[in-house]
Design a protein around this motif. Structure first.
Motif, short mmCIF file in Angstrom:
data_model
loop_
_atom_site.label_atom_id
_atom_site.label_comp_id
_atom_site.label_asym_id
_atom_site.label_seq_id
_atom_site.Cartn_x
_atom_site.Cartn_y
_atom_site.Cartn_z
N PRO A 134 -57.58 -3.14 -9.31
CA PRO A 134 -58.51 -3.23 -10.29
C PRO A 134 -58.39 -2.18 -11.41
O PRO A 134 -58.06 -1.05 -10.34
N VAL A 135 -57.50 -1.63 -12.34
CA VAL A 135 -57.77 -0.63 -12.99
C VAL A 135 -58.38 -1.14 -14.31
O VAL A 135 -58.72 -1.54 -15.08
N GLY A 136 -58.98 0.50 -14.48
CA GLY A 136 -59.56 0.12 -15.96
C GLY A 136 -61.43 0.10 -15.48
O GLY A 136 -62.02 -0.12 -16.45
N LEU A 137 -62.15 0.70 -14.11
CA LEU A 137 -63.37 -0.25 -14.02
C LEU A 137 -64.24 1.15 -14.30
O LEU A 137 -64.16 2.43 -13.60
N LEU A 138 -65.07 0.70 -14.61
CA LEU A 138 -65.91 2.07 -15.30
C LEU A 138 -66.58 2.50 -14.56
O LEU A 138 -66.75 3.93 -14.23
N ALA A 139 -67.46 2.03 -12.98
CA ALA A 139 -67.57 2.76 -12.20
C ALA A 139 -66.69 3.81 -11.89
O ALA A 139 -66.83 4.96 -11.12
N ASP A 140 -65.39 3.72 -11.78
CA ASP A 140 -64.19 4.32 -10.69
C ASP A 140 -64.06 5.78 -12.20
O ASP A 140 -64.06 6.74 -11.57
N ARG A 141 -64.37 5.11 -13.50
CA ARG A 141 -63.96 6.13 -14.40
C ARG A 141 -65.27 6.93 -14.55
O ARG A 141 -64.76 8.34 -15.12
N ALA A 142 -66.14 6.70 -14.23
CA ALA A 142 -67.22 7.09 -14.47
C ALA A 142 -66.99 8.73 -12.78
O ALA A 142 -67.61 9.07 -13.70
N ASP A 176 -61.92 10.30 -22.44
CA ASP A 176 -61.39 9.15 -23.95
C ASP A 176 -60.89 8.31 -24.06
O ASP A 176 -61.59 7.49 -24.47
N ARG A 177 -60.15 7.68 -23.04
CA ARG A 177 -60.33 6.96 -22.52
C ARG A 177 -60.80 5.39 -22.40
O ARG A 177 -61.03 4.37 -22.63
N ALA A 178 -61.90 5.74 -21.57
CA ALA A 178 -63.00 5.62 -21.11
C ALA A 178 -63.71 4.85 -21.82
O ALA A 178 -64.57 3.45 -22.36
N ILE A 179 -63.96 6.14 -23.03
CA ILE A 179 -64.91 5.77 -24.37
C ILE A 179 -64.21 4.79 -25.18
O ILE A 179 -64.73 3.78 -25.84
N ALA A 180 -62.94 4.57 -25.95
CA ALA A 180 -62.04 3.80 -26.49
C ALA A 180 -62.53 2.75 -25.97
O ALA A 180 -62.33 1.66 -26.59
N ASP A 181 -61.57 2.55 -24.65
CA ASP A 181 -61.68 1.16 -23.74
C ASP A 181 -63.56 0.45 -23.87
O ASP A 181 -63.60 -0.85 -23.85
N LEU A 182 -63.90 1.42 -22.58
CA LEU A 182 -64.92 0.43 -22.55
C LEU A 182 -66.37 0.89 -23.15
O LEU A 182 -67.34 -0.24 -22.65
N GLN A 183 -66.93 1.58 -24.11
CA GLN A 183 -68.16 1.70 -25.02
C GLN A 183 -67.92 0.57 -26.28
O GLN A 183 -66.99 0.63 -27.19
N GLY A 240 -65.78 -3.07 -17.06
CA GLY A 240 -63.99 -3.14 -16.49
C GLY A 240 -63.36 -3.93 -18.47
O GLY A 240 -64.49 -4.32 -19.26
N PRO A 241 -62.56 -4.25 -18.08
CA PRO A 241 -61.58 -5.06 -18.96
C PRO A 241 -62.07 -6.22 -19.15
O PRO A 241 -62.41 -6.91 -17.40
N GLU A 242 -61.97 -7.22 -19.54
CA GLU A 242 -63.12 -8.33 -19.94
C GLU A 242 -61.69 -9.29 -20.51
O GLU A 242 -61.42 -10.18 -20.74
N THR A 243 -61.09 -9.61 -19.14
CA THR A 243 -60.04 -9.93 -18.70
C THR A 243 -60.29 -10.81 -17.23
O THR A 243 -60.70 -9.92 -16.32
N ASP A 249 -76.62 1.21 -14.19
CA ASP A 249 -76.31 2.81 -13.63
C ASP A 249 -74.81 3.09 -13.64
O ASP A 249 -74.79 4.71 -13.31
N ASP A 250 -73.62 2.13 -13.47
CA ASP A 250 -72.20 2.98 -14.18
C ASP A 250 -72.75 4.16 -15.21
O ASP A 250 -72.03 4.94 -15.60
N THR A 251 -73.10 3.58 -17.07
CA THR A 251 -73.31 4.12 -18.07
C THR A 251 -74.29 5.15 -17.56
O THR A 251 -73.36 5.91 -17.88
N ALA A 252 -74.66 5.61 -16.45
CA ALA A 252 -75.81 6.33 -16.76
C ALA A 252 -74.77 8.10 -16.24
O ALA A 252 -75.03 8.79 -16.60
N ALA A 253 -74.12 7.20 -14.90
CA ALA A 253 -72.64 7.95 -14.50
C ALA A 253 -72.28 8.94 -15.12
O ALA A 253 -71.57 9.62 -15.50
N MET A 254 -71.55 7.36 -16.37
CA MET A 254 -70.19 8.28 -17.31
C MET A 254 -71.48 9.07 -18.43
O MET A 254 -70.72 10.24 -18.99
N ALA A 255 -72.67 8.50 -18.77
CA ALA A 255 -72.99 9.91 -19.64
C ALA A 255 -73.47 11.05 -19.05
O ALA A 255 -73.37 11.73 -19.83
#
Length: 560
Positions: free
Chosen positions: A372-380, A406-413, A422-425, A438-444
């Protein structure tokens, strides 16, 4: 009774457990473990891979799917494979009346979060649209036969109408409220209310290490944090320095002896923070012990493996979020102690992430085309590790941190301010949004650092929106969401920010990193009079100083 069964209550035909909040097993939850095979040699079930083909087959046959979510470290997963799924009549019934799908919890975390019934294995019956019909954790053969019969009867009576979507996936928005300093205080209050005064730690049954809770408590309830760390050292740390995932007993007895990268990375950071706070070499020694375990047992030659089973088998799968968490913890130890080995392994881990897992400013969950690509936990976690590296090693690490953020904010927020996971697919319920706190907090938290390090307020604004999205639930939060409370605190009250106009590794830079506040921000190599440092406060910059002792005095004076 196999591991995990003590908390395994069948949830048959009851509303599914809540998703998107604190994980059922806060210390690990199998996010860094991998199944080596899609099946067990003794299992006669014709397991399918997770994907659209399995769901299409179920729809064509007019049958439900049986989704088994498993973790390599779990004794219960092995026991169910050996005792339940290996029973010929059960296997035949499954193959005839269901489409069986086995999912590796670590490799597919978005599936895990949508179909986790509170433990592993998670045994979930779903419609061809992915909706939940019934769920349980471990089941012995007799109990499983009864469940199969009841699911068949339910399906025959109601068909696809028997399914339901968990509340967190049914379109509701998170409980937003204006961000305030109350969040920190409310969760800090739970440190006392939920504390076990007799045995230390939080909770009245099983005891998990909860490293983020310990780190949060070190600044707000130091005595309870240190007592908990002492209990963890005595009961959950093995002779090789590695930390077990949890203890079954309230008194930290009967430890569950698998080790995961996530728990050990978290505990390395917690022990290092305790050393920074107290100067006590016992905590430095405990952190070094975890470092020994990580580098001597989990290191694969290129990155850190996911964990170790109770019988000593090492899972060498290297996941982005776990390795980023480890790199971040190693950098904390290096910053506080100058440990060369911690620095070296942190750099090698960051190189692995950059070379193998960063793809077009986003993150691949593991090396491989199927990942998988683009998961929030990985990006955070990658954003967090890179921002820490930008403070400890070289500000050049901030450029990839900005790109990933920047890419996480654009893709996932999304419009709520929260981040989706993550991507909704994808098959099943993967096209439904899930907003994990929890992952939202890590990114924040990473965005807070990035804002002060780059001078760009937009990162702090994005972090504020993310934390505010859940603020309406603050009064119901427990100690397990201390990571969220940490981010909220750093947004509500400006953290200690030290700016150093000197090279990375200079005496003044090292002194800044060792100021006794593990939530501080240190910007190095900034413009200013060479060889000076100052504090960036809410009232503006302080006067610059040129020596470590003067910097320590400046920090102390400003804190008063």
């Amino acid at each position: 009774m196999p591991e995990g069964c003590r908390a395994c209550l069948i949830a048959f035909l009851l509303p599914p457990v809540p998703f998107g909040g604190p994980k059922p097993f806060p210390g690990g939850d199998a996010e860094y473990c991998r199944m080596s095979d899609a099946s067990d040699d003794r299992t006669r079930v014709e397991w399918r891979e997770w994907g659209s083909d399995a769901f299409a087959d179920a729809r064509e046959r007019g049958v439900p799917l049986l989704v088994s979510v498993v973790a390599t470290w779990s004794e219960s997963c092995r026991a169910m494979a050996q005792r339940t799924y290996a029973e010929p009549r059960i296997a035949a019934n499954i193959n005839d009346d269901f489409v069986p799908v086995r999912v590796n919890a670590a490799r597919r975390p978005r599936v895990r979060e949508r179909y986790n019934m509170g433990g592993f294995p998670s045994t979930v019956f779903v419609t061809p649209d992915g909706e939940h019909i019934a769920g349980a954790t471990f089941l012995e053969p007799d109990g499983f036969r009864q469940v199969l019969q009841r699911v068949r009867e339910t399906w025959d009576d109601a068909g696809a109408d028997a399914g339901s979507v968990p509340r967190a996936l049914s379109g509701g928005e998170p409980p937003a409220a204006p961000l305030s300093g109350d969040i920190e205080g409310l969760v800090a209050g739970q440190l006392a209310d939920q504390y076990d005064s007799e045995h230390a730690g939080w909770g009245s049954s099983e005891k998990f290490p909860l490293p983020e809770t310990v780190s949060f408590a070190l600044k707000r309830d130091r005595d309870r944090a240190l007592r908990t760390l002492d209990a963890i050292r005595r009961h959950l740390v093995g002779d090789d320095g590695g930390c077990f995932r949890f203890a079954h007993g309230r008194d930290w007895s009967d430890p569950q002896t698998e080790r995961t990268l996530s728990v050990n990375a978290g505990m390395l950071a917690a022990f290092a923070h305790a050393y920074l706070t107290t100067g006590d070499d016992e905590y430095r020694g405990a952190a070094t012990g975890v470092l020994d375990y990580l580098t001597e047992t989990l290191w694969t030659g290129a990155a850190f493996g996911a964990g170790e089973t109770p019988d000593g088998g090492v899972d060498d799968a290297a996941y982005a979020d776990g390795n980023a968490l480890a790199a971040d913890a190693l950098l904390s130890l290096a910053a506080y102690t100058g440990d060369d080995r911690a620095t070296r392994y942190a750099e090698r881990t960051l190189d692995y992430i950059a070379d193998e897992l960063l793809v077009d400013d986003t993150v691949r969950h593991y090396a491989g085309a199927a990942a998988p690509v683009g998961l929030l936990a990985d990006r955070a976690r990658v954003t967090g590790a890179l921002t820490t590296a930008g403070q400890v090693l070289d500000p050049a690490y901030l450029e990839p941190a900005r790109a990933v953020a920047d890419r996480a904010i654009a893709d996932l927020q999304d419009d709520t301010g929260a981040f989706v996971d993550g991507p909704e697919t994808g098959a099943g319920l993967l096209d439904e949004p899930l907003r994990p706190i929890d992952d939202t907090a890590a990114m924040a938290d990473a965005l807070v650092d990035l804002s002060y390090l780059t001078g760009e307020a937009r990162y702090r604004d994005a972090a504020r929106d993310a934390i505010a999205a859940f603020a309406g639930a603050a009064e119901r939060m427990g100690v397990q969401v201390a990571g969220y409370a940490t981010a909220a605190a750093r947004l509500s009250t400006r953290p200690l920010v030290i700016r150093v106009a000197d090279d990375p590794g200079s005496e003044l830079h090292r002194a800044a990193l060792r100021m006794a506040d593990h939530e501080k921000v240190v910007a190095v190599g900034v413009d200013g009079d060479p060889g000076t440092a100052w504090l960036d406060t809410a009232d503006g910059d302080t006067d610059a100083v040129a020596t470590p002792s003067a910097l320590a005095a400046l920090v102390a004076d400003t804190a008063q």
